[in-house]
Design a protein around this motif. Structure first.
Motif, PDB file in Angstrom:
ATOM      1  N   PHE A  33      42.549  47.529  44.762  1.00  0.00           N
ATOM      2  CA  PHE A  33      42.490  46.834  43.477  1.00  0.00           C
ATOM      3  C   PHE A  33      41.657  45.552  43.621  1.00  0.00           C
ATOM      4  N   TYR A  35      41.124  41.943  41.656  1.00  0.00           N
ATOM      5  CA  TYR A  35      41.668  41.048  40.639  1.00  0.00           C
ATOM      6  C   TYR A  35      40.825  39.783  40.561  1.00  0.00           C
ATOM      7  N   GLN A  37      41.441  35.678  39.293  1.00  0.00           N
ATOM      8  CA  GLN A  37      42.462  34.722  38.905  1.00  0.00           C
ATOM      9  C   GLN A  37      41.814  33.425  38.437  1.00  0.00           C
ATOM     10  N   LEU A  43      46.103  36.233  36.367  1.00  0.00           N
ATOM     11  CA  LEU A  43      45.681  37.266  37.306  1.00  0.00           C
ATOM     12  C   LEU A  43      45.314  38.517  36.514  1.00  0.00           C
ATOM     13  N   LEU A  45      43.425  42.338  36.389  1.00  0.00           N
ATOM     14  CA  LEU A  45      42.909  43.478  37.140  1.00  0.00           C
ATOM     15  C   LEU A  45      41.516  43.822  36.622  1.00  0.00           C
ATOM     16  N   TYR A  48      40.236  49.477  39.837  1.00  0.00           N
ATOM     17  CA  TYR A  48      40.933  49.963  41.010  1.00  0.00           C
ATOM     18  C   TYR A  48      40.414  51.333  41.421  1.00  0.00           C
ATOM     19  N   ILE A  55      38.929  54.592  39.413  1.00  0.00           N
ATOM     20  CA  ILE A  55      39.786  55.257  38.442  1.00  0.00           C
ATOM     21  C   ILE A  55      39.742  54.559  37.084  1.00  0.00           C
ATOM     22  N   ASP A  56      39.786  53.257  37.112  1.00  0.00           N
ATOM     23  CA  ASP A  56      39.847  52.508  35.855  1.00  0.00           C
ATOM     24  C   ASP A  56      39.077  51.211  36.027  1.00  0.00           C
ATOM     25  N   SER A  58      38.255  49.374  33.252  1.00  0.00           N
ATOM     26  CA  SER A  58      38.321  48.788  31.912  1.00  0.00           C
ATOM     27  C   SER A  58      38.467  47.262  31.948  1.00  0.00           C
ATOM     28  N   PHE A  91      40.565  38.363  44.166  1.00  0.00           N
ATOM     29  CA  PHE A  91      41.448  38.955  45.164  1.00  0.00           C
ATOM     30  C   PHE A  91      41.231  40.462  45.244  1.00  0.00           C
ATOM     31  N   GLN A 105      51.859  45.815  46.375  1.00  0.00           N
ATOM     32  CA  GLN A 105      50.453  45.581  46.668  1.00  0.00           C
ATOM     33  C   GLN A 105      50.340  44.453  47.690  1.00  0.00           C
ATOM     34  N   PHE A 107      47.842  41.667  49.194  1.00  0.00           N
ATOM     35  CA  PHE A 107      46.650  40.928  48.797  1.00  0.00           C
ATOM     36  C   PHE A 107      45.931  40.315  49.992  1.00  0.00           C
TER      37      PHE A 107
END
Lengths: 116, 112
Positions: A33, A35, A37, A43, A45, A48, A55-56, A58, A91, A105, A107
């Motif tokens: 993933f 991220y 911040q 935070l 996303l 990922y 996969i995503d 967006s 991150f 998860q 980090f």
């Protein structure tokens, strides 16, 4: 055991430059993933991967952002061209399985990015 | 879309006092995770709650998951300076979803 490793830790560059952030997930983790911040947005996303496949995406703010995962042990997040509003801490996190299957998860230390 | 809110946003307590942060989701969660981020650090996983009404303890920290699985709380008894940081709750957006939605966080500062 080594955790998630990110580089660089800090990056300061001028707007318009290309920025590449790197991440090495924990060995054996199938999910990765990215991220971002900030104080204003918390935070978020961005994108990922599962088994190296995006996969995503967006959460990726604009076409200036792109991410790749060429193999199970390496991922990059690229910003081209960079803008001052991209300044944030980025991150990378990895996990064995998705959160819906009760996996935490892990980090990395993050990359603190400043675009002047 | 799903929202996860935490209150308070900031909390300043005298060392030795108790502290509580509350987490509320707009949708039902299959589980809730809690993370702690020290100043200048990265989020670190603390614990996960799965069952409705579940309560878990880690030394001075007590975590609860609401009966409806839409809210949670973290309570710290007799705070210490090492408790300083931001506490985040996080939950999968929907059952089976692979993304975590992080709460807005509660920043705890300790007055020695």
């Amino acid at each position: 055991d080594a955790g998630v490793i990110q580089s660089p830790r800090h990056e300061v560059t001028e707007m318009g430059q290309e920025v590449t952030l790197r991440c090495k997930p924990i060995s054996g983790h199938d999910y990765l993933f990215w991220y971002r911040q900030t104080m204003m947005r918390g935070l978020e996303l961005l994108i990922y991967f599962n088994n190296n496949v995006p996969i995503d995406d967006s959460g990726m703010p604009e076409d200036r952002f792109s991410a790749k995962m060429p193999n199970a042990s390496f991922s990059t997040l690229k910003i081209q061209p960079s803008e001052p509003r991209d300044s944030a801490v980025y991150f990378c996190a990895s996990s064995l399985a998705p959160p819906s299957r009760n996996q935490p998860q892990h980090f990395g230390d993050g990359t603190r990015l400043s675009i002047l | 879309g799903q929202q996860v809110m935490q209150i308070p946003q900031y909390q300043h307590v005298q060392e030795g006092e108790d502290f509580t942060t509350y987490c509320n989701s707009s949708t039902t969660l299959s589980n809730i995770q809690w993370y702690k981020q020290r100043p200048g650090g990265h989020p670190v996983f603390l614990i996960q709650l799965v069952k409705s009404g579940e309560v878990k303890k880690q030394k001075r920290l007590t975590f609860q998951f609401g009966e409806a699985k839409k809210n949670s709380s973290l309570h710290i008894t007799a705070t210490q300076t090492t408790d300083v940081g931001t506490y985040f709750c996080a939950g999968p957006r929907n059952f089976g979803n692979e993304k975590l939605t992080f709460g807005t966080g509660t920043r705890l500062t300790i007055i020695p």
